[in-house]
Design an enzyme around this catalytic site. Structure first.
Site, short mmCIF file in Angstrom:
data_model
loop_
_atom_site.label_atom_id
_atom_site.label_comp_id
_atom_site.label_asym_id
_atom_site.label_seq_id
_atom_site.Cartn_x
_atom_site.Cartn_y
_atom_site.Cartn_z
N HIS A 70 -5.36 40.37 -40.25
CA HIS A 70 -4.18 40.82 -40.70
C HIS A 70 -4.71 42.05 -42.09
O HIS A 70 -3.74 42.00 -42.97
CB HIS A 70 -3.21 39.83 -41.51
CG HIS A 70 -2.79 39.02 -40.29
ND1 HIS A 70 -1.58 39.58 -39.71
CD2 HIS A 70 -3.16 37.79 -39.45
CE1 HIS A 70 -1.07 38.44 -38.95
NE2 HIS A 70 -2.20 37.69 -38.56
N TYR A 334 -9.46 31.61 -44.68
CA TYR A 334 -8.89 32.54 -45.71
C TYR A 334 -9.37 32.46 -46.99
O TYR A 334 -9.54 33.51 -47.58
CB TYR A 334 -7.28 32.06 -46.01
CG TYR A 334 -6.33 32.19 -44.90
CD1 TYR A 334 -6.64 32.25 -43.63
CD2 TYR A 334 -5.02 31.99 -45.26
CE1 TYR A 334 -5.71 32.48 -42.58
CE2 TYR A 334 -3.97 32.05 -44.17
CZ TYR A 334 -4.19 32.37 -42.84
OH TYR A 334 -3.32 32.57 -42.15
#
Length: 358
Positions: A70, A334
């Site tokens: 992303h 993440y």
């Protein structure tokens, strides 16, 4: 829409102060809230967080300063107007009746920050609701009805199967067929996803958390839940020319006026699957917990959502994760992506809000 002022323990707080505060504590929160998952490097067999990061970089190249997945995105902010309807299920302060600040980020899946927008690309929405600290709620949502995989191993193998064939520039159909044969749950999830084609733009996309969590009430009762954001508006059609058609349309729409989504909390039972590739029964009770309103859109820059880690395990008091293994894997990856990009030089975002005409 009139914009209610934010208050903290009775004291008004400006939006500028909110954004400055979010940027200042982002590094601390990302490390602290992701510490357990990040320390547990071994997510199952050889499928470590670094192996998945390496796979993203092999697919999209190395782009210093950007997220490994992303990578292309734009920052937004606004408010969450809670109805208080979910307070029966959780003591989380962001779901008590009232207004909380919101910082968020819309994105496209993949690790290339300059990729051209395509209608079928996975769209992401990361959001932080509430002031930084133990009562802030962070969620990373996508526009799919179910998650495509249910284990770190399947996620890694999906990335392998998605690698473009040098001869065609597209994934090898035989590799994807072999992946789906190996993982029947992903094959079934793919069928569900195909039944829900993407909407024309970001503003009319639903966004779901997809994983199962637990809300905890003041008596300690734990209730399985899933949540999704349901759009209140149609989207402007994507721009016909240029590489940022989806983003440009969103920018124009937010500049013209606020956009909003209702937060719908689906209340499950102990018999409902934790597996994120499986949808819950359609007759499950849904609580409209409030409305998320976005009225500001900005190019990614220091102090806004560019510097936030939307770790799905960054949960406030009153919310807890389920035993879904995807949650720990996402948190670990993440955290590693955050650690890498914060130590790298930054390049300008491909989405420049000020260059888009209203």
């Amino acid at each position: 829409m009139d914009q209610p002022p934010f208050t903290w323990r009775g004291t008004p707080v400006s939006r500028r102060a909110l954004l400055a505060g979010a940027g200042a504590v982002a590094a601390f929160l990302a490390v602290d809230l992701g510490a357990v998952a990040y320390a547990n490097n071994w997510m199952g067999g050889r499928f470590t967080r670094q192996a998945i990061i390496d796979r993203f970089q092999a697919l999209s190249g190395v782009h210093p300063g950007f997220r490994r997945n992303h990578a292309k995105g734009v920052a937004v902010s606004g408010r969450f107007e809670s109805t208080g309807a979910a307070a029966e299920l959780t003591v989380a302060t962001v779901l008590a009746a009232g207004v909380s600040p919101v910082v968020g980020r819309f994105s496209l899946g993949g690790g290339n920050p300059t990729v051209a927008d395509t209608p079928g690309a996975v769209r992401g929405f990361g959001v932080a609701i509430g002031f930084p600290g133990r009562d802030q709620w962070r969620s990373a949502m996508i526009n799919l009805p179910v998650f495509p995989v249910n284990s770190p191993e399947a996620f890694y193998d999906q990335l392998l199967a998605s690698a473009p064939d040098p001869a065609t520039g597209k994934p090898d159909p035989a590799a994807m067929a072999a992946f789906l044969a190996k993982y029947p749950a992903s094959k079934a999830a793919t069928a569900v996803i195909k039944q829900h084609p993407p909407t024309p733009g970001f503003a009319d996309s639903p966004f779901g958390g997809l994983n199962t969590f637990h809300f905890v009430d003041d008596s300690g009762v734990r209730t399985p839940v899933r949540w999704m954001l349901v759009p209140r508006q149609q989207a402007r059609p994507p721009a016909a020319t240029g590489p940022n058609g989806l983003f440009d349309a969103l920018i124009q729409q937010v500049k013209a006026g606020p956009v909003a989504w209702d937060l719908r909390v689906v209340v499950g039972t102990d018999q409902d699957p934790v597996d994120p590739t499986l949808p819950w029964p359609a007759d499950r009770r849904a609580v409209t917990a409030g409305t998320l309103v976005l009225d500001t859109i900005e190019t990614e820059s220091p102090g806004n959502a560019r510097d936030l880690n939307f770790d799905p395990l960054a949960l406030p008091h009153g919310m807890e994760p389920s035993d879904d293994p995807i949650l720990g894997a996402r948190s670990a990856v993440y955290a590693e992506s955050y650690r890498l990009r914060t130590g790298e030089p930054k390049s300008p975002s491909a989405v420049q809000v000020d260059e888009v005409a209203s």
